[in-house]
Design a protein around this motif. Structure first.
Motif, PDB file in Angstrom:
ATOM      1  N   THR A 163       8.558   5.165   7.225  1.00 12.87           N
ATOM      2  CA  THR A 163       7.800   5.504   8.424  1.00 12.87           C
ATOM      3  C   THR A 163       6.935   4.329   8.860  1.00 12.87           C
ATOM      4  O   THR A 163       6.515   3.502   8.040  1.00 12.87           O
ATOM      5  CB  THR A 163       6.902   6.727   8.201  1.00 12.87           C
ATOM      6  N   THR A 165       3.946   4.571   9.854  1.00 15.42           N
ATOM      7  CA  THR A 165       2.619   4.782   9.269  1.00 15.42           C
ATOM      8  C   THR A 165       2.541   4.188   7.873  1.00 15.42           C
ATOM      9  O   THR A 165       1.562   3.502   7.530  1.00 15.42           O
ATOM     10  CB  THR A 165       2.290   6.286   9.221  1.00 15.42           C
ATOM     11  N   ASP A 166       3.549   4.430   7.048  1.00 16.92           N
ATOM     12  CA  ASP A 166       3.556   3.878   5.691  1.00 16.92           C
ATOM     13  C   ASP A 166       3.621   2.363   5.717  1.00 16.92           C
ATOM     14  O   ASP A 166       2.951   1.671   4.934  1.00 16.92           O
ATOM     15  CB  ASP A 166       4.734   4.431   4.894  1.00 16.92           C
ATOM     16  N   GLN A 168       2.610   0.334   8.172  1.00 17.02           N
ATOM     17  CA  GLN A 168       1.346  -0.204   8.664  1.00 17.02           C
ATOM     18  C   GLN A 168       0.265  -0.150   7.590  1.00 17.02           C
ATOM     19  O   GLN A 168      -0.538  -1.086   7.462  1.00 17.02           O
ATOM     20  CB  GLN A 168       0.905   0.565   9.909  1.00 17.02           C
ATOM     21  N   ALA A 169       0.250   0.906   6.810  1.00 13.96           N
ATOM     22  CA  ALA A 169      -0.738   1.021   5.737  1.00 13.96           C
ATOM     23  C   ALA A 169      -0.525  -0.061   4.689  1.00 13.96           C
ATOM     24  O   ALA A 169      -1.488  -0.661   4.186  1.00 13.96           O
ATOM     25  CB  ALA A 169      -0.657   2.401   5.097  1.00 13.96           C
ATOM     26  N   ASP A 178      -2.654  -6.314  12.423  1.00  8.80           N
ATOM     27  CA  ASP A 178      -1.623  -5.853  13.349  1.00  8.80           C
ATOM     28  C   ASP A 178      -1.873  -6.487  14.718  1.00  8.80           C
ATOM     29  O   ASP A 178      -2.918  -6.267  15.339  1.00  8.80           O
ATOM     30  CB  ASP A 178      -1.671  -4.329  13.428  1.00  8.80           C
ATOM     31  N   PRO A 192       7.395   4.973  20.390  1.00  6.14           N
ATOM     32  CA  PRO A 192       7.470   5.592  19.062  1.00  6.14           C
ATOM     33  C   PRO A 192       8.704   6.470  18.866  1.00  6.14           C
ATOM     34  O   PRO A 192       9.121   6.694  17.730  1.00  6.14           O
ATOM     35  CB  PRO A 192       6.186   6.429  18.991  1.00  6.14           C
ATOM     36  N   SER A 199       7.436  -5.458  14.562  1.00  5.71           N
ATOM     37  CA  SER A 199       5.987  -5.576  14.381  1.00  5.71           C
ATOM     38  C   SER A 199       5.595  -7.015  14.118  1.00  5.71           C
ATOM     39  O   SER A 199       6.258  -7.718  13.331  1.00  5.71           O
ATOM     40  CB  SER A 199       5.520  -4.702  13.209  1.00  5.71           C
TER      41      SER A 199
END
Length: 206
Positions: A163, A165-166, A168-169, A178, A192, A199
């Protein structure tokens, strides 16, 4: 022990998957299709000559193009079969065999490029370590550029989804800022729901 990528590649293309992979892109280029979007993306952001690490270089398509554009390029991959093809076709470039989650090169780079769905093809539990090692090989102020599919339609069969989210974390935990997200290597506006992301991250100067 084979990697996730090797298992998926063999399932799709057989034991000679590395040469099949290289041949597929040569055929696309011969038909006049643009197979150099990743290199063009890098060139738009960081002019040559700059030092670029092609992390997950496969058979070397992107690294070779970047070298042709004047960049100082090193290719690294965990798959020896892919590297043998890359080195056999382009022995003048530097190719390194290594796992990105434990990568230890002597150099740092102005750009670390991670293309070809390398991120979701990582082994389970190695995302955070991989992002840390990518950051460690980036010059202060340098860029880490990652492109990968976000859903099954944009990934090889059998490849699990990582994901956004994962991802980016993990990049934040690695100390990277970022900068931007795009829908693809053509630099379209990120959606999205579009199923793919490119990225751009930056290692802080200080």
């Amino acid at each position: 022990m084979s990697t996730r990528w090797e298992r998926i590649a063999r399932e799709a293309a057989g034991e000679d998957y590395a040469r099949e992979y290289a041949a597929r892109f040569r055929a696309l280029a011969a038909r006049g299709e643009d197979v150099h979007g990743e290199a063009a993306f890098v060139a738009e952001l960081v002019p040559a000559p700059a030092r670029v690490l092609d992390a997950g270089c496969g058979t070397g398509r992107i690294a070779v193009r970047l070298s042709e554009l004047g960049y100082d390029v090193v290719g690294v991959d965990v798959d020896l079969a892919m590297l043998w093809v890359a080195a056999g076709d382009n022995p003048e470039l530097e190719w390194q065999w290594a796992d990105l989650s434990t990568l230890e090169l002597e150099s740092t780079f102005d750009v670390v490029l991670v293309a070809g769905n390398t991120i979701p093809l990582l082994e389970d539990g190695t995302l955070a370590d991989t992002c840390t090692r990518l950051a460690a090989h980036t010059e202060p102020g340098g860029l880490v550029i990652c492109g990968f599919g976000l859903d099954e339609a944009h990934l090889p069969a059998g490849c699990p989804v990582t994901t956004l989210t994962d991802f980016q974390a993990a990049m934040a935990l690695a100390g990277l800022d970022d900068v931007a997200e795009f829908s693809g290597w053509e630099r379209g506006e990120f959606d999205p729901e579009g199923g793919y992301v490119v990225s751009v991250y930056q290692r802080p100067e200080a």
